[in-house]
Design a protein around this motif. Structure first.
Motif, PDB file in Angstrom:
ATOM      1  N   PRO A  65       0.822  -1.211   0.000  1.00 19.06           N
ATOM      2  CA  PRO A  65       0.000   0.000   0.000  1.00 19.06           C
ATOM      3  C   PRO A  65       0.856   1.261   0.000  1.00 19.06           C
ATOM      4  O   PRO A  65       2.009   1.265   0.452  1.00 19.06           O
ATOM      5  N   GLN A  66       0.285   2.327  -0.514  1.00 21.70           N
ATOM      6  CA  GLN A  66       0.925   3.636  -0.438  1.00 21.70           C
ATOM      7  C   GLN A  66       0.644   4.220   0.946  1.00 21.70           C
ATOM      8  O   GLN A  66      -0.506   4.418   1.322  1.00 21.70           O
ATOM      9  N   ILE A  67       1.713   4.495   1.667  1.00 18.61           N
ATOM     10  CA  ILE A  67       1.588   4.986   3.041  1.00 18.61           C
ATOM     11  C   ILE A  67       1.840   6.487   3.069  1.00 18.61           C
ATOM     12  O   ILE A  67       2.777   6.989   2.444  1.00 18.61           O
ATOM     13  N   SER A  68       1.014   7.189   3.798  1.00 18.82           N
ATOM     14  CA  SER A  68       1.173   8.635   3.959  1.00 18.82           C
ATOM     15  C   SER A  68       0.885   9.006   5.407  1.00 18.82           C
ATOM     16  O   SER A  68       0.314   8.219   6.171  1.00 18.82           O
ATOM     17  N   GLY A  69       1.276  10.221   5.764  1.00 22.87           N
ATOM     18  CA  GLY A  69       0.974  10.736   7.098  1.00 22.87           C
ATOM     19  C   GLY A  69       1.562   9.930   8.232  1.00 22.87           C
ATOM     20  O   GLY A  69       0.998   9.897   9.344  1.00 22.87           O
ATOM     21  N   LEU A  70       2.704   9.270   7.979  1.00 24.73           N
ATOM     22  CA  LEU A  70       3.313   8.447   9.025  1.00 24.73           C
ATOM     23  C   LEU A  70       3.917   9.336  10.107  1.00 24.73           C
ATOM     24  O   LEU A  70       4.766  10.187   9.830  1.00 24.73           O
ATOM     25  N   THR A  71       3.490   9.142  11.339  1.00 25.51           N
ATOM     26  CA  THR A  71       4.060   9.867  12.473  1.00 25.51           C
ATOM     27  C   THR A  71       4.447   8.865  13.553  1.00 25.51           C
ATOM     28  O   THR A  71       3.736   7.891  13.798  1.00 25.51           O
ATOM     29  N   VAL A  72       5.593   9.108  14.163  1.00 27.20           N
ATOM     30  CA  VAL A  72       6.090   8.248  15.234  1.00 27.20           C
ATOM     31  C   VAL A  72       6.494   9.131  16.403  1.00 27.20           C
ATOM     32  O   VAL A  72       7.274  10.081  16.238  1.00 27.20           O
ATOM     33  N   GLN A  73       5.955   8.827  17.564  1.00 24.76           N
ATOM     34  CA  GLN A  73       6.302   9.544  18.787  1.00 24.76           C
ATOM     35  C   GLN A  73       6.813   8.532  19.809  1.00 24.76           C
ATOM     36  O   GLN A  73       6.182   7.494  20.027  1.00 24.76           O
ATOM     37  N   GLU A  74       7.945   8.829  20.425  1.00 24.90           N
ATOM     38  CA  GLU A  74       8.527   7.920  21.401  1.00 24.90           C
ATOM     39  C   GLU A  74       8.924   8.662  22.670  1.00 24.90           C
ATOM     40  O   GLU A  74       9.467   9.773  22.611  1.00 24.90           O
ATOM     41  N   THR A  75       8.624   8.034  23.796  1.00 22.61           N
ATOM     42  CA  THR A  75       9.149   8.462  25.082  1.00 22.61           C
ATOM     43  C   THR A  75       9.806   7.243  25.725  1.00 22.61           C
ATOM     44  O   THR A  75       9.814   6.149  25.142  1.00 22.61           O
ATOM     45  N   GLU A  76      10.331   7.393  26.892  1.00 25.80           N
ATOM     46  CA  GLU A  76      10.979   6.264  27.568  1.00 25.80           C
ATOM     47  C   GLU A  76       9.989   5.146  27.871  1.00 25.80           C
ATOM     48  O   GLU A  76      10.345   3.971  27.875  1.00 25.80           O
ATOM     49  N   ASP A  77       8.723   5.515  28.096  1.00 22.35           N
ATOM     50  CA  ASP A  77       7.731   4.540  28.546  1.00 22.35           C
ATOM     51  C   ASP A  77       6.676   4.185  27.504  1.00 22.35           C
ATOM     52  O   ASP A  77       5.788   3.365  27.787  1.00 22.35           O
ATOM     53  N   ALA A  78       6.727   4.787  26.310  1.00 21.83           N
ATOM     54  CA  ALA A  78       5.676   4.513  25.338  1.00 21.83           C
ATOM     55  C   ALA A  78       6.121   4.922  23.934  1.00 21.83           C
ATOM     56  O   ALA A  78       7.022   5.749  23.768  1.00 21.83           O
ATOM     57  N   PHE A  79       5.482   4.303  22.955  1.00 21.27           N
ATOM     58  CA  PHE A  79       5.622   4.777  21.576  1.00 21.27           C
ATOM     59  C   PHE A  79       4.240   4.781  20.918  1.00 21.27           C
ATOM     60  O   PHE A  79       3.359   3.984  21.257  1.00 21.27           O
ATOM     61  N   HIS A  80       4.067   5.722  19.986  1.00 21.31           N
ATOM     62  CA  HIS A  80       2.801   5.884  19.278  1.00 21.31           C
ATOM     63  C   HIS A  80       3.107   6.034  17.788  1.00 21.31           C
ATOM     64  O   HIS A  80       3.978   6.814  17.400  1.00 21.31           O
ATOM     65  N   VAL A  81       2.365   5.296  16.961  1.00 25.44           N
ATOM     66  CA  VAL A  81       2.513   5.361  15.511  1.00 25.44           C
ATOM     67  C   VAL A  81       1.132   5.558  14.900  1.00 25.44           C
ATOM     68  O   VAL A  81       0.158   4.919  15.322  1.00 25.44           O
ATOM     69  N   SER A  82       1.036   6.439  13.916  1.00 26.52           N
ATOM     70  CA  SER A  82      -0.204   6.575  13.151  1.00 26.52           C
ATOM     71  C   SER A  82       0.146   6.744  11.683  1.00 26.52           C
ATOM     72  O   SER A  82       1.204   7.284  11.334  1.00 26.52           O
ATOM     73  N   LEU A  83      -0.737   6.264  10.815  1.00 28.27           N
ATOM     74  CA  LEU A  83      -0.498   6.366   9.376  1.00 28.27           C
ATOM     75  C   LEU A  83      -1.803   6.192   8.622  1.00 28.27           C
ATOM     76  O   LEU A  83      -2.797   5.692   9.161  1.00 28.27           O
ATOM     77  N   GLU A 101       0.168   1.556  19.505  1.00 21.87           N
ATOM     78  CA  GLU A 101       0.621   2.102  20.786  1.00 21.87           C
ATOM     79  C   GLU A 101       1.302   0.991  21.581  1.00 21.87           C
ATOM     80  O   GLU A 101       0.757  -0.104  21.743  1.00 21.87           O
ATOM     81  N   GLY A 102       2.521   1.255  22.031  1.00 21.53           N
ATOM     82  CA  GLY A 102       3.233   0.326  22.890  1.00 21.53           C
ATOM     83  C   GLY A 102       3.573   0.990  24.205  1.00 21.53           C
ATOM     84  O   GLY A 102       3.988   2.153  24.226  1.00 21.53           O
ATOM     85  N   ARG A 103       3.409   0.254  25.313  1.00 20.20           N
ATOM     86  CA  ARG A 103       3.653   0.832  26.633  1.00 20.20           C
ATOM     87  C   ARG A 103       4.625  -0.041  27.417  1.00 20.20           C
ATOM     88  O   ARG A 103       4.711  -1.262  27.221  1.00 20.20           O
ATOM     89  N   ALA A 104       5.320   0.589  28.328  1.00 16.05           N
ATOM     90  CA  ALA A 104       6.332  -0.099  29.129  1.00 16.05           C
ATOM     91  C   ALA A 104       5.734  -1.146  30.055  1.00 16.05           C
ATOM     92  O   ALA A 104       6.461  -2.007  30.570  1.00 16.05           O
ATOM     93  N   ASP A 105       4.416  -1.100  30.284  1.00 12.60           N
ATOM     94  CA  ASP A 105       3.793  -2.117  31.131  1.00 12.60           C
ATOM     95  C   ASP A 105       3.564  -3.432  30.388  1.00 12.60           C
ATOM     96  O   ASP A 105       2.998  -4.379  30.935  1.00 12.60           O
ATOM     97  N   GLY A 106       3.996  -3.482  29.112  1.00 10.44           N
ATOM     98  CA  GLY A 106       3.865  -4.718  28.347  1.00 10.44           C
ATOM     99  C   GLY A 106       2.617  -4.783  27.497  1.00 10.44           C
ATOM    100  O   GLY A 106       2.249  -5.871  27.035  1.00 10.44           O
ATOM    101  N   THR A 107       1.979  -3.658  27.233  1.00  7.77           N
ATOM    102  CA  THR A 107       0.766  -3.619  26.407  1.00  7.77           C
ATOM    103  C   THR A 107       1.093  -3.055  25.027  1.00  7.77           C
ATOM    104  O   THR A 107       1.757  -2.028  24.911  1.00  7.77           O
TER     105      THR A 107
END
Length: 645
Positions: A65-83, A101-107
């Protein structure tokens, strides 16, 4: 001749591959690749191989697929991706949004939501989850069904031919290192297939049961809304070993089987031009493909026989039977036998398969009309009374596992494989080695004492049981279902071939055939229409030539197991010879690997540094030099080692 680029030497292509982005949140990590997740790890241990939102066409091809609007945000305890992504084909399109969404608590939460304005025909649109098999095969799993029933079960150990788990809402298991993993699947009904059938190193849990009609239509404005939630807990005890890998040959177990190659009529002219080089290769046998649907006749068969005779390889006949009724089959096989008689009865081994069995029949589907297997083999024996009669599948182990032949009518069971039915990237191709032991064990169970042979197999796909044809590859890229795959010409192809032979030889194969002489599956560069960068059809040999030549010469030698895990960085096979213990080892990755040998030895190396020299010297690995101490193998390098004793 100057050295090629490192990319050509390793992969046979200059195609650039963007490195994956590693996302981290505490102990949780995952690789973001083309909008999906691979190698999800907790505390350093792999817990899932992949979570992907995919869109497939009506031939089971996966859209890029053609991907657009990819954004990635990371902190020590979480990461967020949208596209946002759009899959387009045949005047139709399907657009979707994805959030991760990934979290340091294992989710870890992966949500996909899509619609089509045009209507969209597909065989599958939605999530696919891959569980790794190493240390998981045969392990307990807790299943939650869609009606909330909870059942205790196990991941299959012997390869399941259909779907080992169905009507799924959640799966929970514990990794070899002790990490608890739970996967919740929402938005549709899921089921699992054992992807080791196709040599994939995974169990695949996918959306929409195969018992439902396919392809199916997603109507305009219908919303596809699915969510995968992964939760992991615990501390992994699975610590990776470090330092040089020691090679320690064990006690003899079995013998090196004969090594063969394939040949098709379309490659006869170029193979004939390379007979001296192919004679130096020394294959024990050559599998001659004969298919009357493609216009193959006595003349094409005679041309292939001439090549086999010229290089000193025993000819095996691999004959497709196009008739589907008993009367037509009898006549066709009788004519085939007469053709062989007219050619001097050259075939000591004859393999037959009905044409309908060259295509896949998915679970729940009606098997197409085909001759009765036992009768087919009996008629073949009548037509070739002095030959060894083989059957099974000319396609993949998948089809053999789903349609098992009557053993009482056979002398040999056969099948082939390809490492890129579902994925075409380098790691997926090499990871298929993790499934080889299970395939060998499974086919040994199916054969029940009847000898079995595998091949001709190559990285490229010689046939496509799941669509109209294998993919052409004019731009010389990596992609699943390629007919002409660039890595066949690179060091990766040689490393894969070495691992393939080592895996199936130790698994009990009575014979192993790889690829072909020239052409897309070949070991010698020859003029043709397919891309052949740097070589340009000049008659030089590909790296895989050296592996096949070296192991073909070890036929009948007692094997000495090396104990190298299929998931590790090295693949290898050792044999006891009159001169000592001969060891062939390949680095299965692009990064250098250190290894050690227990005593002084002699070595010969094939790597990127000597690529051009080796391409023009078929006997390159005959030149052994004294060595003492550790060895470092460059990316996808192959080393031949001779130890005294």
């Amino acid at each position: 001749m100057s050295n090629p680029s490192r990319a050509i030497a390793l992969y046979g292509t200059e195609e650039e591959v963007a490195p994956p982005r590693v996302l981290r949140a505490g102990k949780l990590s995952a690789e973001l690749e083309a909008g999906n997740l691979r190698y999800i790890r907790w505390d350093g241990e792999e817990v899932l191989r992949a979570v992907s939102f995919i869109v497939r066409d009506h031939d089971w091809g996966t859209y890029a697929p053609q991907i657009s609007g990819l954004t990635v945000q990371e902190t020590e305890d979480a990461f967020h991706v949208s596209l946002q992504a759009v899959a387009t084909g045949d005047g139709e399109s399907f657009a979707y949004d994805a959030r991760i969404e990934g979290r340091a608590d294992g989710t870890l939460v992966f949500h996909g939501r899509g619609t089509t304005q045009t209507g969209f025909e597909t065989n599958r649109t939605g999530f696919v989850i891959l569980h790794p098999i190493d240390g998981v095969a045969g392990a307990p799993v807790t299943i939650t069904h869609t009606d909330r029933r909870v059942v205790e079960d196990r991941f299959p150990e012997i390869i399941d031919p259909v779907q080992p788990m169905m009507d799924l809402r959640a799966l929970a298991h514990t990794t070899p290192g002790g990490v608890a993993v739970n996967v919740l699947m929402e938005g549709d009904t899921y089921e699992m297939e054992d992807q080791r059938n196709w040599t994939d190193a995974s169990y695949k849990t996918y959306v929409r049961p195969l018992a439902l009609p396919w392809p199916y239509q997603i109507p305009p404005d219908e919303v596809v809304d699915q969510t995968i939630t992964v939760t992991v807990k615990g501390h992994s005890q699975n610590n990776a070993a470090s330092g040089a890998i020691a090679l320690q040959p064990g006690a003899p177990e079995g013998d090196i089987p004969p090594i063969g190659i394939g040949l098709r009529p379309e490659d006869v002219a170029t193979a004939r031009g390379a007979t001296e080089t192919l004679k130096a290769l020394g294959p024990a046998y050559m599998v001659l493909h004969h298919d009357p649907r493609a216009g193959h006749d006595c003349a094409t068969l005679k041309a292939m026989l001439d090549v086999a005779e010229a290089i000193g390889a025993a000819p095996w006949l691999e004959a497709v039977i196009q008739s589907t009724d008993d009367i037509g089959t009898v006549a066709e096989i009788a004519a085939l036998g007469q053709m062989a008689t007219d050619l001097g009865d050259p075939f000591a081994t004859v393999l037959v398969s009905p044409a309908p069995d060259l295509k896949c029949t998915l679970p729940g589907s009606v098997w197409p009309d085909a001759p009765d297997a036992a009768a087919l083999y009996a008629r073949t024996r009548d037509a070739f009374p002095q030959a060894r009669i083989g059957g099974g599948m000319f396609s993949y182990f998948t089809e053999l596992n789903r349609k098992r032949p009557p053993l009482e009518a056979l002398d040999l069971v056969t099948f082939t494989t390809s490492p890129m039915v579902h994925a075409g990237d380098d790691r997926s191709v090499m990871e298929t080695r993790e499934a080889h032991a299970a395939i060998a064990a499974s086919v040994s169970g199916i054969a029940a004492g009847t000898p079995w042979a595998v091949g001709p197999s190559a990285i490229g796909v010689r046939d496509n049981p799941y669509g109209a044809a294998a993919k052409e590859n004019p731009t010389n890229i990596r992609q699943a279902m390629n007919r002409n795959d660039p890595r066949q010409r690179g060091l990766l192809g040689a490393a894969w071939a070495l691992g393939y032979i080592a895996d199936f030889a130790s698994g009990g194969a009575s014979a192993i055939a790889l690829g072909g002489a020239t052409g897309a599956f070949g070991v010698v560069s020859a003029p043709g229409d397919d891309p052949d960068p740097w070589y340009e059809g000049n008659g030089a040999v590909y790296p895989g030539f050296h592996v096949l030549r070296g192991l073909a010469r070890l036929r009948g030698a007692p094997m000495r197991p090396l104990g190298l895990p299929a998931s590790g960085p090295l693949a290898g096979v050792a044999a006891q010879t009159d001169a000592g213990v001969e060891i062939w080892v390949a680095n299965t990755g692009p990064d250098p690997v250190d290894m050690s040998v227990s005593s002084a030895c002699q070595v010969a190396t094939l790597d990127a540094a000597c690529f051009a020299t080796a391409a023009n010297a078929p006997d390159h690995l005959d030149d052994l030099v004294a060595h003492d101490g550790p060895l470092t193998l460059d990316g996808f390098a192959v080393v031949r080692i001779l130890m005294k004793g």
